[in-house]
Design an enzyme around this catalytic site. Structure first.
Site, PDB file in Angstrom:
ATOM      1  N   HIS A   1     -91.688 -70.953 -42.125  1.00  0.00           N
ATOM      2  CA  HIS A   1     -92.049 -72.444 -42.836  1.00  0.00           C
ATOM      3  C   HIS A   1     -91.517 -72.846 -44.346  1.00  0.00           C
ATOM      4  O   HIS A   1     -91.516 -72.049 -45.579  1.00  0.00           O
ATOM      5  CB  HIS A   1     -93.879 -71.695 -42.735  1.00  0.00           C
ATOM      6  CG  HIS A   1     -94.333 -71.719 -41.531  1.00  0.00           C
ATOM      7  ND1 HIS A   1     -95.198 -70.834 -41.795  1.00  0.00           N
ATOM      8  CD2 HIS A   1     -94.223 -72.558 -40.395  1.00  0.00           C
ATOM      9  CE1 HIS A   1     -95.899 -70.952 -40.721  1.00  0.00           C
ATOM     10  NE2 HIS A   1     -94.810 -72.083 -39.977  1.00  0.00           N
ATOM     11  N   SER A   2     -91.227 -73.776 -43.979  1.00  0.00           N
ATOM     12  CA  SER A   2     -90.461 -74.405 -45.611  1.00  0.00           C
ATOM     13  C   SER A   2     -90.303 -74.672 -46.459  1.00  0.00           C
ATOM     14  O   SER A   2     -90.145 -74.153 -47.559  1.00  0.00           O
ATOM     15  CB  SER A   2     -88.886 -75.529 -45.259  1.00  0.00           C
ATOM     16  OG  SER A   2     -89.668 -75.941 -44.474  1.00  0.00           O
ATOM     17  N   ARG A   3     -92.137 -74.852 -46.660  1.00  0.00           N
ATOM     18  CA  ARG A   3     -92.457 -75.161 -48.456  1.00  0.00           C
ATOM     19  C   ARG A   3     -93.203 -73.523 -48.559  1.00  0.00           C
ATOM     20  O   ARG A   3     -93.406 -73.910 -49.702  1.00  0.00           O
ATOM     21  CB  ARG A   3     -93.882 -76.481 -47.853  1.00  0.00           C
ATOM     22  CG  ARG A   3     -94.628 -75.455 -47.267  1.00  0.00           C
ATOM     23  CD  ARG A   3     -95.501 -76.758 -47.154  1.00  0.00           C
ATOM     24  NE  ARG A   3     -97.465 -76.161 -45.724  1.00  0.00           N
ATOM     25  CZ  ARG A   3     -98.111 -77.494 -45.611  1.00  0.00           C
ATOM     26  NH1 ARG A   3     -97.313 -78.258 -45.769  1.00  0.00           N
ATOM     27  NH2 ARG A   3     -99.035 -76.259 -44.551  1.00  0.00           N
ATOM     28  N   GLU A   4     -92.370 -72.795 -48.501  1.00  0.00           N
ATOM     29  CA  GLU A   4     -92.860 -71.755 -48.336  1.00  0.00           C
ATOM     30  C   GLU A   4     -92.432 -70.209 -49.473  1.00  0.00           C
ATOM     31  O   GLU A   4     -92.068 -69.554 -49.227  1.00  0.00           O
ATOM     32  CB  GLU A   4     -94.301 -70.224 -47.411  1.00  0.00           C
ATOM     33  CG  GLU A   4     -95.073 -71.099 -46.741  1.00  0.00           C
ATOM     34  CD  GLU A   4     -95.681 -70.518 -45.302  1.00  0.00           C
ATOM     35  OE1 GLU A   4     -94.175 -69.677 -45.325  1.00  0.00           O
ATOM     36  OE2 GLU A   4     -96.113 -70.899 -44.478  1.00  0.00           O
TER      37      GLU A   4
ATOM     38  N   ARG B   1     -93.661 -78.539 -43.649  1.00  0.00           N
ATOM     39  CA  ARG B   1     -93.233 -76.529 -42.885  1.00  0.00           C
ATOM     40  C   ARG B   1     -92.721 -76.370 -41.809  1.00  0.00           C
ATOM     41  O   ARG B   1     -92.526 -74.991 -41.744  1.00  0.00           O
ATOM     42  CB  ARG B   1     -95.060 -76.934 -42.557  1.00  0.00           C
ATOM     43  CG  ARG B   1     -96.113 -75.328 -41.555  1.00  0.00           C
ATOM     44  CD  ARG B   1     -96.657 -75.809 -41.278  1.00  0.00           C
ATOM     45  NE  ARG B   1     -97.391 -75.188 -40.316  1.00  0.00           N
ATOM     46  CZ  ARG B   1     -98.174 -73.259 -40.224  1.00  0.00           C
ATOM     47  NH1 ARG B   1     -97.934 -73.409 -41.777  1.00  0.00           N
ATOM     48  NH2 ARG B   1     -98.055 -72.591 -39.329  1.00  0.00           N
TER      49      ARG B   1
ATOM     50  N   ASN C   1     -93.774 -70.635 -36.107  1.00  0.00           N
ATOM     51  CA  ASN C   1     -94.345 -69.608 -36.078  1.00  0.00           C
ATOM     52  C   ASN C   1     -95.945 -70.031 -34.907  1.00  0.00           C
ATOM     53  O   ASN C   1     -96.384 -69.066 -35.072  1.00  0.00           O
ATOM     54  CB  ASN C   1     -95.332 -69.014 -37.319  1.00  0.00           C
ATOM     55  CG  ASN C   1     -95.517 -67.514 -37.122  1.00  0.00           C
ATOM     56  OD1 ASN C   1     -95.102 -67.120 -36.647  1.00  0.00           O
ATOM     57  ND2 ASN C   1     -96.920 -67.388 -37.648  1.00  0.00           N
ATOM     58  N   ARG C   2     -94.989 -70.628 -33.772  1.00  0.00           N
ATOM     59  CA  ARG C   2     -96.505 -71.041 -32.509  1.00  0.00           C
ATOM     60  C   ARG C   2     -95.062 -70.890 -32.147  1.00  0.00           C
ATOM     61  O   ARG C   2     -94.802 -71.341 -30.962  1.00  0.00           O
ATOM     62  CB  ARG C   2     -96.807 -72.199 -32.922  1.00  0.00           C
ATOM     63  CG  ARG C   2     -97.727 -71.898 -33.609  1.00  0.00           C
ATOM     64  CD  ARG C   2     -98.713 -71.448 -33.988  1.00  0.00           C
ATOM     65  NE  ARG C   2     -99.736 -71.309 -34.971  1.00  0.00           N
ATOM     66  CZ  ARG C   2     -99.717 -70.915 -35.874  1.00  0.00           C
ATOM     67  NH1 ARG C   2     -98.972 -70.099 -35.997  1.00  0.00           N
ATOM     68  NH2 ARG C   2    -100.620 -71.226 -36.714  1.00  0.00           N
TER      69      ARG C   2
ATOM     70  N   HIS D   1     -94.655 -65.111 -45.137  1.00  0.00           N
ATOM     71  CA  HIS D   1     -94.844 -66.341 -45.853  1.00  0.00           C
ATOM     72  C   HIS D   1     -95.223 -66.423 -46.431  1.00  0.00           C
ATOM     73  O   HIS D   1     -95.845 -65.416 -47.509  1.00  0.00           O
ATOM     74  CB  HIS D   1     -95.939 -66.665 -44.381  1.00  0.00           C
ATOM     75  CG  HIS D   1     -95.899 -66.862 -43.166  1.00  0.00           C
ATOM     76  ND1 HIS D   1     -95.883 -67.791 -42.372  1.00  0.00           N
ATOM     77  CD2 HIS D   1     -95.011 -65.825 -42.082  1.00  0.00           C
ATOM     78  CE1 HIS D   1     -94.920 -67.715 -40.483  1.00  0.00           C
ATOM     79  NE2 HIS D   1     -94.752 -66.430 -41.420  1.00  0.00           N
ATOM     80  N   SER D   2     -96.169 -67.093 -47.169  1.00  0.00           N
ATOM     81  CA  SER D   2     -97.441 -67.680 -48.043  1.00  0.00           C
ATOM     82  C   SER D   2     -98.419 -68.632 -47.939  1.00  0.00           C
ATOM     83  O   SER D   2     -97.322 -69.245 -47.035  1.00  0.00           O
ATOM     84  CB  SER D   2     -96.827 -67.805 -49.280  1.00  0.00           C
ATOM     85  OG  SER D   2     -96.362 -69.471 -49.687  1.00  0.00           O
ATOM     86  N   TYR D   3     -99.516 -69.129 -48.911  1.00  0.00           N
ATOM     87  CA  TYR D   3     -99.971 -67.900 -49.057  1.00  0.00           C
ATOM     88  C   TYR D   3    -101.536 -67.544 -48.211  1.00  0.00           C
ATOM     89  O   TYR D   3    -102.134 -68.077 -47.610  1.00  0.00           O
ATOM     90  CB  TYR D   3    -100.284 -69.293 -50.598  1.00  0.00           C
ATOM     91  CG  TYR D   3    -101.445 -70.176 -50.343  1.00  0.00           C
ATOM     92  CD1 TYR D   3    -102.385 -70.078 -51.163  1.00  0.00           C
ATOM     93  CD2 TYR D   3    -100.823 -71.724 -49.767  1.00  0.00           C
ATOM     94  CE1 TYR D   3    -103.324 -70.702 -50.485  1.00  0.00           C
ATOM     95  CE2 TYR D   3    -101.516 -72.245 -49.650  1.00  0.00           C
ATOM     96  CZ  TYR D   3    -103.036 -72.029 -50.144  1.00  0.00           C
ATOM     97  OH  TYR D   3    -103.714 -73.073 -49.545  1.00  0.00           O
TER      98      TYR D   3
ATOM     99  N   TYR E   1    -106.931 -66.499 -38.091  1.00  0.00           N
ATOM    100  CA  TYR E   1    -107.405 -67.251 -37.362  1.00  0.00           C
ATOM    101  C   TYR E   1    -107.207 -67.215 -35.820  1.00  0.00           C
ATOM    102  O   TYR E   1    -105.613 -66.240 -36.293  1.00  0.00           O
ATOM    103  CB  TYR E   1    -107.323 -68.909 -37.134  1.00  0.00           C
ATOM    104  CG  TYR E   1    -106.310 -69.107 -38.516  1.00  0.00           C
ATOM    105  CD1 TYR E   1    -104.771 -68.938 -38.194  1.00  0.00           C
ATOM    106  CD2 TYR E   1    -106.298 -69.488 -39.447  1.00  0.00           C
ATOM    107  CE1 TYR E   1    -103.749 -69.301 -38.373  1.00  0.00           C
ATOM    108  CE2 TYR E   1    -104.912 -70.191 -40.507  1.00  0.00           C
ATOM    109  CZ  TYR E   1    -104.037 -69.800 -39.724  1.00  0.00           C
ATOM    110  OH  TYR E   1    -102.899 -69.952 -39.894  1.00  0.00           O
TER     111      TYR E   1
ATOM    112  N   GLU F   1     -97.943 -62.838 -46.678  1.00  0.00           N
ATOM    113  CA  GLU F   1     -98.822 -63.639 -46.916  1.00  0.00           C
ATOM    114  C   GLU F   1     -98.888 -63.497 -47.514  1.00  0.00           C
ATOM    115  O   GLU F   1     -99.709 -62.875 -48.624  1.00  0.00           O
ATOM    116  CB  GLU F   1     -99.822 -64.197 -46.440  1.00  0.00           C
ATOM    117  CG  GLU F   1    -100.192 -64.485 -45.017  1.00  0.00           C
ATOM    118  CD  GLU F   1     -99.423 -65.973 -45.153  1.00  0.00           C
ATOM    119  OE1 GLU F   1     -99.634 -66.845 -45.538  1.00  0.00           O
ATOM    120  OE2 GLU F   1     -99.722 -66.522 -43.630  1.00  0.00           O
TER     121      GLU F   1
END
Ligand code: 0X9
Ligand code: ZN
Length: 420
Positions: free
Chosen positions: A180-183, A237, A254-255, A306-308, A358, A381
């Site tokens: 996920h690029s924004r992490e 993301r 990631n899906r 990943h984060s967060y 989840y 995370e």
């Protein structure tokens, strides 16, 4: 008309960069399932343009959402009329983005004048790829660079290989960051980690680990998205692939994995942040990793960063059932998060993805476990728990990387001890 042009220009900023002026991140606590359902209604009101940073997940976990300035009043009224409690986590998203950019610029000047690399700063893709080349040439006996494929926009996917025996095929440890690029904390932690492996490879526990195993590190899993977060939209993301029949761009990588693909813990709407893609491994980034991991055939550990939220997660995310290695993975998760906490008292929770956050379908961790025979399959995370979220200040890069290293070592060591 003129006012509209001026307003749009203001929102887009210079060179078309998306601005977040006045956007807030709200932290919402639903008191029961009924309130949770109300929050889910917001998810479906696409015109509000809410960006969910976290959740809706377990009712015990808060939901964090970035609300654009133009929707703030409506969302707050909605929450208040439904008696849903919230706090303002970030008051003005743009001011944090500006500060982050300012710090990058200062660090770049410093790096130029000292001809050094600052691990305590965030970097662009070009800077990371340049660093990789100098890193490989400075550590040529141990480290090599492989290209496992390319992204939708044609950027190479580079993996660093740490190996004592380059022509042998040894059991392997796989680490990937930035799916996920924004992490951003994840790519930054990856850089520090790669450097740490090279710097300490003659000391324990790495000495013993590298006597038996190879380590592969994919620092920027989603390079197109990463470039986009630097140039156009800091909050991107997904990947940047074009979708047939939709004007929306990108798939949630990631899906996109072939493990529970397409289930309710993902979306079939190309405009959703959890869009699973047209088919499993539709994304070249995912196909390339799957090809590399299956092609290797003996990956024992796969850690996807990943984060967060400060969590350590393991299979499953797509079903309630516990995996056959549940107890082993759970015990090791406890040991790893205990080791992590010892350094700076950073508290992690751990457990299966489904029970801890989840249902998530088509994730790396489940694919590795189910389809690639990887026992030690975990999602990290990283920091924080929501003060800054994806906009974690650069002064937390080093402590985050250091503490994460304690957990990584613990997991790698365990796998290595089990390797003949
Ligand atoms: O929803 C996700 O993809 C992850 N959370 S994030 O905020 N980083 O997007 C968690 C999913 C769990 N991951 C795996 N089971 N691989
Ligand atoms: Zn993520």
């Amino acid at each position: 008309m003129r006012a509209l042009v001026v307003f749009t220009a203001l929102l887009m900023g210079a060179f078309g960069q998306k601005l977040f002026i006045g956007d807030q991140v709200l932290r919402i606590r639903a008191s029961d399932e009924e309130q949770m359902a109300k929050i889910r209604e917001l998810e479906h009101l696409e015109q509000l343009q809410i960006d969910f940073w976290r959740g809706p997940a377990m009712p015990s976990l808060p939901v964090d959402m970035r609300v654009p300035f133009t929707s703030l009043q409506a969302v707050k009224v909605f929450l208040e009329t439904n008696n849903i409690a919230y706090t303002i986590m970030i008051d003005d998203v743009q001011s944090l983005v500006d500060q982050e950019q300012e710090e990058i610029k200062i660090s770049q000047i410093h790096e130029k004048s000292t001809r050094s690399f600052n691990f305590a700063s965030y970097h662009t893709l070009d800077e990371i790829y340049e660093w990789m080349d100098s890193f490989v040439s400075a550590n040529a006996a141990l480290v090599s660079k492989m290209t496992i494929g390319q992204s939708s926009e044609g950027r190479p996917l580079y993996v660093l290989r740490f190996s004592r025996q380059k022509d042998a095929k040894r059991p392997a440890i796989w680490l990937d960051m930035g799916i996920h690029s924004r992490e951003w904390i994840t790519q930054a932690t990856g850089l520090w980690t790669a450097n740490k492996i090279a710097a300490t490879h003659t000391q324990e526990p790495l000495k013993s680990i590298l006597d038996k195993m190879d380590i592969f590190v994919l620092l920027v899993t989603n390079p197109d998205g990463y470039v986009f977060t630097h140039t156009m939209n800091r909050m991107w993301r997904k990947t940047r692939s074009i979708q047939k029949g939709s004007s929306c761009i990108g798939v949630d990588p990631n899906r996109n994995w072939d493990a529970g693909f397409g289930g309710p813990g993902s979306s079939s709407n190309p405009c959703s942040e959890t869009y699973h893609g047209a088919r499993p491994h539709s994304e070249p980034e995912i196909q390339s990793i799957a090809g590399a991991v299956l092609g290797h055939g003996n990956v024992k550990v796969m850690l996807t960063i990943h984060s967060y939220s400060q969590m350590l997660l393991f299979p499953y995310g797509y079903k309630k059932e516990h995996c056959p290695d549940h107890d082993k993975l759970n015990t090791l998760a406890k040991e790893a998060t205990d080791a992590l906490a010892k350094l700076h008292n950073t508290k992690y929770t751990f457990g299966t993805t489904l029970e801890t956050i989840y249902q998530a379908d088509g994730t790396t961790t489940d694919w590795a476990y189910d389809k690639a025979n990887v026992t030690y399959s975990y999602t990290f995370e990283l920091r924080d728990k929501g003060s800054y979220g994806f906009l974690l200040p650069a002064n937390q890069i080093l402590p985050t990387a250091e503490e994460t290293w304690e957990a990584l070592k613990m997991i790698m060591q365990r796998a290595s001890n089990e390797t003949p």
